[in-house]
Scaffold this motif. Structure first.
Motif, PDB file in Angstrom:
ATOM      1  N   PRO A  43       0.806  -1.226   0.000  1.00  0.00           N
ATOM      2  CA  PRO A  43       0.000   0.000   0.000  1.00  0.00           C
ATOM      3  C   PRO A  43       0.844   1.284   0.000  1.00  0.00           C
ATOM      4  O   PRO A  43       0.481   2.250  -0.665  1.00  0.00           O
ATOM      5  N   GLY A  44       1.943   1.298   0.738  1.00  0.00           N
ATOM      6  CA  GLY A  44       2.752   2.511   0.827  1.00  0.00           C
ATOM      7  C   GLY A  44       3.313   2.937  -0.514  1.00  0.00           C
ATOM      8  O   GLY A  44       3.504   4.127  -0.766  1.00  0.00           O
ATOM      9  N   LEU A  45       3.571   1.980  -1.376  1.00  0.00           N
ATOM     10  CA  LEU A  45       4.074   2.315  -2.709  1.00  0.00           C
ATOM     11  C   LEU A  45       2.920   2.651  -3.646  1.00  0.00           C
ATOM     12  O   LEU A  45       2.966   3.628  -4.392  1.00  0.00           O
ATOM     13  N   GLU A  46       1.878   1.869  -3.574  1.00  0.00           N
ATOM     14  CA  GLU A  46       0.722   2.100  -4.454  1.00  0.00           C
ATOM     15  C   GLU A  46       0.158   3.510  -4.246  1.00  0.00           C
ATOM     16  O   GLU A  46      -0.114   4.226  -5.203  1.00  0.00           O
ATOM     17  N   GLU A  66       3.040   0.316   6.351  1.00  0.00           N
ATOM     18  CA  GLU A  66       2.520   0.449   4.994  1.00  0.00           C
ATOM     19  C   GLU A  66       3.241  -0.495   4.033  1.00  0.00           C
ATOM     20  O   GLU A  66       3.085  -0.397   2.817  1.00  0.00           O
ATOM     21  N   GLY A  67       4.116  -1.325   4.599  1.00  0.00           N
ATOM     22  CA  GLY A  67       4.896  -2.240   3.777  1.00  0.00           C
ATOM     23  C   GLY A  67       4.532  -3.673   4.112  1.00  0.00           C
ATOM     24  O   GLY A  67       3.401  -4.105   3.880  1.00  0.00           O
ATOM     25  N   TYR A  68       5.477  -4.396   4.695  1.00  0.00           N
ATOM     26  CA  TYR A  68       5.230  -5.803   5.006  1.00  0.00           C
ATOM     27  C   TYR A  68       4.867  -6.026   6.462  1.00  0.00           C
ATOM     28  O   TYR A  68       4.955  -7.134   6.974  1.00  0.00           O
ATOM     29  N   GLY A  69       4.473  -4.940   7.135  1.00  0.00           N
ATOM     30  CA  GLY A  69       3.978  -5.079   8.495  1.00  0.00           C
ATOM     31  C   GLY A  69       5.065  -4.921   9.543  1.00  0.00           C
ATOM     32  O   GLY A  69       6.255  -4.959   9.242  1.00  0.00           O
ATOM     33  N   GLU A  70       4.635  -4.722  10.759  1.00  0.00           N
ATOM     34  CA  GLU A  70       5.557  -4.612  11.879  1.00  0.00           C
ATOM     35  C   GLU A  70       6.082  -5.999  12.221  1.00  0.00           C
ATOM     36  O   GLU A  70       5.484  -7.005  11.890  1.00  0.00           O
ATOM     37  N   TYR A  71       7.201  -6.004  12.896  1.00  0.00           N
ATOM     38  CA  TYR A  71       7.775  -7.264  13.356  1.00  0.00           C
ATOM     39  C   TYR A  71       7.149  -7.612  14.703  1.00  0.00           C
ATOM     40  O   TYR A  71       7.169  -6.797  15.632  1.00  0.00           O
ATOM     41  N   HIS A  72       6.579  -8.784  14.801  1.00  0.00           N
ATOM     42  CA  HIS A  72       5.913  -9.189  16.041  1.00  0.00           C
ATOM     43  C   HIS A  72       6.685 -10.309  16.718  1.00  0.00           C
ATOM     44  O   HIS A  72       6.775 -11.419  16.180  1.00  0.00           O
ATOM     45  N   PRO A 130      12.027  -0.746   7.123  1.00  0.00           N
ATOM     46  CA  PRO A 130      11.637   0.382   6.262  1.00  0.00           C
ATOM     47  C   PRO A 130      12.173   0.145   4.853  1.00  0.00           C
ATOM     48  O   PRO A 130      13.298  -0.331   4.676  1.00  0.00           O
ATOM     49  N   LEU A 131      11.364   0.453   3.866  1.00  0.00           N
ATOM     50  CA  LEU A 131      11.695   0.137   2.473  1.00  0.00           C
ATOM     51  C   LEU A 131      11.933   1.433   1.704  1.00  0.00           C
ATOM     52  O   LEU A 131      11.147   2.364   1.789  1.00  0.00           O
ATOM     53  N   ASN A 132      13.012   1.471   0.950  1.00  0.00           N
ATOM     54  CA  ASN A 132      13.315   2.641   0.136  1.00  0.00           C
ATOM     55  C   ASN A 132      13.227   2.244  -1.330  1.00  0.00           C
ATOM     56  O   ASN A 132      14.050   1.469  -1.819  1.00  0.00           O
ATOM     57  N   PHE A 133      12.215   2.773  -1.999  1.00  0.00           N
ATOM     58  CA  PHE A 133      12.003   2.455  -3.408  1.00  0.00           C
ATOM     59  C   PHE A 133      12.496   3.597  -4.281  1.00  0.00           C
ATOM     60  O   PHE A 133      12.217   4.765  -4.008  1.00  0.00           O
ATOM     61  N   ASP A 134      13.199   3.240  -5.336  1.00  0.00           N
ATOM     62  CA  ASP A 134      13.506   4.181  -6.405  1.00  0.00           C
ATOM     63  C   ASP A 134      12.757   3.661  -7.622  1.00  0.00           C
ATOM     64  O   ASP A 134      13.061   2.576  -8.135  1.00  0.00           O
ATOM     65  N   VAL A 135      11.734   4.410  -8.029  1.00  0.00           N
ATOM     66  CA  VAL A 135      10.788   3.891  -9.015  1.00  0.00           C
ATOM     67  C   VAL A 135      10.723   4.814 -10.229  1.00  0.00           C
ATOM     68  O   VAL A 135      10.659   6.034 -10.075  1.00  0.00           O
ATOM     69  N   THR A 136      10.755   4.243 -11.402  1.00  0.00           N
ATOM     70  CA  THR A 136      10.481   4.993 -12.628  1.00  0.00           C
ATOM     71  C   THR A 136       9.254   4.391 -13.288  1.00  0.00           C
ATOM     72  O   THR A 136       9.179   3.172 -13.483  1.00  0.00           O
ATOM     73  N   VAL A 137       8.294   5.261 -13.587  1.00  0.00           N
ATOM     74  CA  VAL A 137       7.083   4.796 -14.253  1.00  0.00           C
ATOM     75  C   VAL A 137       7.393   4.635 -15.736  1.00  0.00           C
ATOM     76  O   VAL A 137       7.819   5.574 -16.403  1.00  0.00           O
TER      77      VAL A 137
END
Ligand SMILES: [Zn+2]
Length: 161
Positions: A43-46, A66-72, A130-137
């Motif tokens: 969701p965080g990327l979308e 907003e990514g793959y969830g918290e670590y539980h 935390p995820l760092n995306f570098d995205v080109t459409v």
């Protein structure tokens, strides 16, 4: 055309963690095509891609929620080796499908083995990261009626399944 719900979006992306290590990338393979607004990417990327157009480059930081969830911690358990009936060799990193208490299926990974004590971890490998995306459409287009009814993208040659 701008990215909105029901658009077919093609992106090139590189995903790194905070240490700068590449976790995943479309570089060297096909760009990723997805149907926007269906939750098929995290969701965080979308959310950040909405309103963008072909050629846009964006750098998106996605927090775990907003990514793959918290670590539980509660998703880590130590169980007896005997629970793995029928599995000859157990090794750290092996993955199994297990039924969660709510009845859903989840993937658990062996995190540690100490004699007969096997520690399993039901967190997604990227939970808490935390995820760092570098995205080109690369491309944005309308979805076909067939894609919309299936809820996913079809390849350039049409139907593949
Ligand atoms: Zn289909």
């Amino acid at each position: 055309m701008q990215i909105s719900d029901k658009a077919v979006v093609t992106i090139d992306y590189t995903l790194t963690n905070d240490a700068g290590e590449v976790i995943d990338s479309s570089s060297g393979s096909e760009p990723l095509a997805y149907l926007h607004g269906t939750g098929s990417i995290i969701p965080g990327l979308e959310n950040q891609l909405a309103g963008k157009s072909a050629g846009d480059n964006l750098k998106v930081r996605v927090e775990p929620a907003e990514g793959y969830g918290e670590y539980h911690e509660s998703m880590i358990q130590t169980i007896d080796r005997a629970m793995f009936e029928g599995v000859d060799e157990l090794a750290v990193g092996m993955e199994f499908h297990a039924q969660a208490q709510d009845g859903s299926m989840q993937v658990v990974r062996i995190a540690a083995i100490d004699g007969d004590n096997v520690t399993i971890d039901g967190n997604h490998p990227l939970a808490g990261v935390p995820l760092n995306f570098d995205v080109t459409v690369v491309e944005v287009r309308e979805a076909s009626d067939e894609e919309l009814s299936h809820g996913h993208v079809h390849g350039p040659d049409g139907h593949h399944h």
